[in-house]
Design an enzyme around this catalytic site. Structure first.
Site, PDB file in Angstrom:
ATOM      1  N   HIS A 185      -4.348  -3.830   1.824  1.00  0.00           N
ATOM      2  CA  HIS A 185      -3.856  -4.356   3.107  1.00  0.00           C
ATOM      3  C   HIS A 185      -3.073  -5.637   2.835  1.00  0.00           C
ATOM      4  O   HIS A 185      -3.545  -6.504   2.105  1.00  0.00           O
ATOM      5  CB  HIS A 185      -5.058  -4.637   4.022  1.00  0.00           C
ATOM      6  CG  HIS A 185      -4.672  -5.086   5.386  1.00  0.00           C
ATOM      7  ND1 HIS A 185      -4.429  -4.205   6.415  1.00  0.00           N
ATOM      8  CD2 HIS A 185      -4.459  -6.318   5.889  1.00  0.00           C
ATOM      9  CE1 HIS A 185      -4.087  -4.887   7.496  1.00  0.00           C
ATOM     10  NE2 HIS A 185      -4.104  -6.164   7.195  1.00  0.00           N
ATOM     11  N   ILE A 187      -5.173   6.986  10.261  1.00  0.00           N
ATOM     12  CA  ILE A 187      -6.548   6.542  10.029  1.00  0.00           C
ATOM     13  C   ILE A 187      -7.360   7.782   9.664  1.00  0.00           C
ATOM     14  O   ILE A 187      -7.227   8.821  10.319  1.00  0.00           O
ATOM     15  CB  ILE A 187      -7.070   5.843  11.294  1.00  0.00           C
ATOM     16  CG1 ILE A 187      -6.288   4.538  11.446  1.00  0.00           C
ATOM     17  CG2 ILE A 187      -8.572   5.597  11.215  1.00  0.00           C
ATOM     18  CD1 ILE A 187      -6.615   3.718  12.632  1.00  0.00           C
ATOM     19  N   LEU A 188      -8.142   7.679   8.606  1.00  0.00           N
ATOM     20  CA  LEU A 188      -8.878   8.862   8.142  1.00  0.00           C
ATOM     21  C   LEU A 188     -10.033   9.188   9.081  1.00  0.00           C
ATOM     22  O   LEU A 188     -10.727   8.291   9.569  1.00  0.00           O
ATOM     23  CB  LEU A 188      -9.425   8.628   6.730  1.00  0.00           C
ATOM     24  CG  LEU A 188      -8.392   8.318   5.645  1.00  0.00           C
ATOM     25  CD1 LEU A 188      -9.087   8.144   4.298  1.00  0.00           C
ATOM     26  CD2 LEU A 188      -7.339   9.414   5.559  1.00  0.00           C
ATOM     27  N   THR A 246       5.491   1.517  -4.124  1.00  0.00           N
ATOM     28  CA  THR A 246       5.436   0.503  -5.183  1.00  0.00           C
ATOM     29  C   THR A 246       4.001   0.235  -5.636  1.00  0.00           C
ATOM     30  O   THR A 246       3.770  -0.089  -6.797  1.00  0.00           O
ATOM     31  CB  THR A 246       6.102  -0.819  -4.744  1.00  0.00           C
ATOM     32  OG1 THR A 246       5.368  -1.372  -3.659  1.00  0.00           O
ATOM     33  CG2 THR A 246       7.547  -0.597  -4.334  1.00  0.00           C
TER      34      THR A 246
HETATM   35  C1  GRF Z   1       1.853  -2.112   1.333  1.00  0.00           C
HETATM   36  O1  GRF Z   1       2.281  -3.306   1.900  1.00  0.00           O
HETATM   37  C2  GRF Z   1       0.382  -1.967   1.529  1.00  0.00           C
HETATM   38  O2  GRF Z   1      -0.295  -3.176   1.563  1.00  0.00           O
HETATM   39  C3  GRF Z   1       0.303  -1.270   2.861  1.00  0.00           C
HETATM   40  O3  GRF Z   1       1.390  -0.379   2.856  1.00  0.00           O
HETATM   41  C4  GRF Z   1       2.418  -0.888   2.039  1.00  0.00           C
HETATM   42  C5  GRF Z   1       2.849   0.171   1.077  1.00  0.00           C
HETATM   43  O4  GRF Z   1       3.950  -0.279   0.309  1.00  0.00           O
HETATM   44  N1  GRF Z   1      -0.981  -0.664   3.056  1.00  0.00           N
HETATM   45  P1  GRF Z   1       4.479   0.520  -0.918  1.00  0.00           P
HETATM   46  O5  GRF Z   1       4.911   1.880  -0.439  1.00  0.00           O
HETATM   47  O6  GRF Z   1       3.372   0.604  -1.928  1.00  0.00           O
HETATM   48  O7  GRF Z   1       5.633  -0.306  -1.436  1.00  0.00           O
END
Ligand code: GRF
Length: 210
Positions: free
Chosen positions: A110, A93-94, A13
């Site tokens: 995040h 983690i990269l 998303t």
């Molecule tokens: C999100 O909550 C983002 O903050 C985290 O991973 C999730 C990815 O969600 N790093 P989506 O696949 O973009 O819906």
């Protein structure tokens, strides 16, 4: 044009929010060059392909070592001409070599107001927000450094926790009200050269009302 490489292994998303912002002309001078996922079944891959964006699977377990996975990742991103890497739900983690190949050119989204819940991810964060009785949560976009979730903060947006929230409802609202807003906005600022790093602090030379 800034070539963006998105690393995402979930529903995608946030990648969708980037795509929509580019399509709507809200991130001028940027192109989504590729999406790379660690899960072959990740819905984000289908999404990207439906937009005509190259989407590839790269799984650490298919490589003999982390180093060789990192080299393959760098090679892929460079082959697509990627200049800005965006992590949006990437599981690994990269490694250091990836960070060195894209210095100050990797952003992560995040789902908390960092540094709170640093090192945690997914629904766990929203469960803790609720169980701890926290009233305000949110999301953070930051540059990626060797410190996990500890790189310079670019943008944050707060989201109020409601009494009847479940972790799932809160997770969805944090995405809608915060993540999908600040991630495209951070990319826009980066693409227009408006992010300046001074040590750990990010200076923004112009901010829109979020
Ligand atoms: C999100 O909550 C983002 O903050 C985290 O991973 C999730 C990815 O969600 N790093 P989506 O696949 O973009 O819906």
């Amino acid at each position: 044009m800034l070539q963006i490489g998105a690393l995402a292994s979930g529903s995608g998303t946030n990648v969708q929010a980037i795509w929509d912002a580019i399509q709507a002309g809200r991130i001028p001078r940027a192109i989504l060059a590729c999406v790379i996922s660690e899960r072959a079944e990740a819905p984000v891959l289908q999404k990207a392909r439906s937009w005509g964006v190259p989407a590839e699977v790269l799984r650490k377990k298919d490589f003999p070592s982390s180093t060789s996975f990192d080299s393959a990742l760098i090679e892929k991103l460079k082959n697509y001409g990627v200049e800005l890497v965006v992590l949006a739900g990437f599981l690994s983690i990269l490694g250091k070599s990836v960070l060195a190949a894209f210095p100050q050119r990797i952003l992560n989204i995040h789902p908390s107001l960092l540094p709170t819940f640093r090192g945690l991810y997914g629904i766990k964060i929203h469960q803790l927000v609720i169980s701890e009785g926290i009233k305000v949560t949110g999301a953070t976009v930051h540059f990626v450094t060797e410190e996990v979730d500890g790189g310079p903060i670019v943008l944050q947006k707060a989201v109020s926790v409601r009494e009847d929230d479940t972790p799932e409802i809160l997770q969805e609202r944090v995405k809608r009200e915060a993540e999908w807003v600040i991630l495209p906005e951070a990319i826009r600022l980066f693409a227009s050269g408006k992010l300046k790093l001074e040590g750990k602090r990010v200076r923004i030379q112009e901010v829109n009302e979020l």
